[in-house]
Motif scaffolding. Structure first.
Motif: not given
Length: 391
Positions: A20-22, A1-7, A10-13
């Motif tokens: 910010e991830v944590k 899965m693309d990292l952009e999807v994971h960001f 979590l509601g992040l850019k």
């Protein structure tokens, strides 16, 4: 899965920092954790957990993973601060209530203003005093009721504060347990992955296809060979002769033969089985190592190629000592009384001249000095006969 999807989960850019991830994970976990949101929050919590685990491997620095105890200490300090603030607020409330009770008693038993009696009768005086007392009592008990309501309101506020603080502690504990579980799962996954990679690598080292073995050896190039892989290589080398490409890659892994005696002995065990090119390749590797050169090079004196035998004799130094009598006898048995003998006889006679000649070998050397068709062979043999350096 693309990292952009994971960001995005979590509601992040894209490209957000580890902090910010944590922070985003902890914020969402406070909302969707099943212990807080119930079973309905489980699917969403699984999504954010999956995104957090994937981003943790890519974004989190190594130092961040070791900061668990410190973060818990900071949370403990925050909890102590909250407890202190709660105690202070209760103290303020107690002081306020005490002040109001003191005011109440002053109103009840304090000094009253004098009542004029000149223009009123006794009944009127009693009536006025009674009304004054009832009014004062009404004021007093009204104030007491108001004080009680304020106290109950303050109590409800404190209960709400305590409940909120307790809920915060529970959430923090849930997040701590969640992070520990994620760390444990990641560790188990990494160990299983390493175990599978190790088994796959050992399988490739033991393959009968040279191209597969070469790919495995390329990954070991430029770094120490782990003991488990070294053992596998020795087992495979002892079973069969390595092809030229594999042999070259193997010798590059072990640049110093004196530090890897087992490798030298295994290669010397196939001395007569190599073709001349591979045999000379191994001898060049041994030539740089003084200890293993003397011990292992003698095995190549029995090689069927005269070029290989000549290479061994040319690399034989004075420090290596005399040749073994058995090796000399085997070499004399190779003589065919032709010019082709020169390729190994000249270096052999050179080695014999540097050391004492065994007594039994004097007659064969003397025969070479008078009868061999090669002038170079006759010259070296005659020099030995004239010196008569017999041991």
């Amino acid at each position: 899965m693309d990292l952009e999807v994971h960001f995005k989960t979590l509601g992040l850019k894209s490209g957000a920092s580890w902090d910010e991830v944590k922070g985003a994970f902890r914020r969402l976990a406070r909302t969707y954790h099943p212990d807080i949101a119930g079973p309905e929050g489980a699917p969403r919590f699984a999504e954010i957990t999956r995104a957090y685990m994937c981003l943790k491997e890519v974004v989190a620095p190594g130092a961040q993973r070791a900061s668990g105890p410190a973060s818990r200490d900071s949370r403990g300090a925050a909890r102590q601060g909250a407890s202190s603030r709660h105690s202070n607020s209760m103290g303020d409330t107690v002081v306020t209530v005490t002040a109001k009770i003191g005011s109440l008693f002053r109103n009840l038993f304090g000094k009253k203003e004098p009542v004029a009696r000149s223009n009123v009768s006794s009944s009127g005086t009693r009536g006025t005093a009674s009304e004054a007392f009832r009014g004062r009592a009404s004021d007093v008990f009204g104030n007491a009721a108001q004080t009680d309501r304020k106290a109950r309101s303050a109590g409800r506020g404190r209960s709400k504060e305590a409940s909120s603080a307790n809920q915060s502690y529970v959430i923090e504990d849930i997040l701590d347990r969640t992070e520990k579980t994620l760390e444990s799962l990641l560790k188990m996954r990494d160990e299983a992955r390493r175990r599978n990679e190790n088994e796959d690598f050992l399988f490739r080292l033991g393959s009968r296809h040279p191209a597969v073995v070469l790919l495995a050896l390329e990954k070991l190039k430029g770094k120490p060979v782990p003991q488990e892989y070294h053992k596998c290589l020795m087992e495979q080398l002892s079973k069969r002769i390595a092809p030229t490409e594999v042999l070259m890659a193997l010798l590059a892994l072990y640049p110093i033969a004196d530090e890897h005696e087992d490798v030298a002995w295994v290669l010397a065990g196939h001395a007569t089985g190599y073709d001349s090119k591979d045999a000379i390749l191994v001898l060049r590797w041994l030539r740089r190592q003084p200890k293993m050169r003397r011990l292992c090079a003698a095995a190549f004196l029995s090689h069927p190629s005269s070029a290989v035998v000549s290479y061994v004799l040319n690399m034989w130094l004075i420090a290596d000592g005399p040749l073994d009598s058995k090796d000399i006898l085997n070499l004399f048995s190779r003589i065919q009384e032709c010019a082709e003998d020169e390729i190994f006889l000249v270096p052999l006679l050179r080695v014999l001249k540097r050391n004492k000649l065994p007594a039994w070998a004097f007659l064969p050397v003397e025969k070479l000095a008078w009868n061999h068709p090669s002038a170079n062979v006759r010259t070296w043999a005659l020099a030995i006969v004239r010196d008569r350096n017999i041991g």
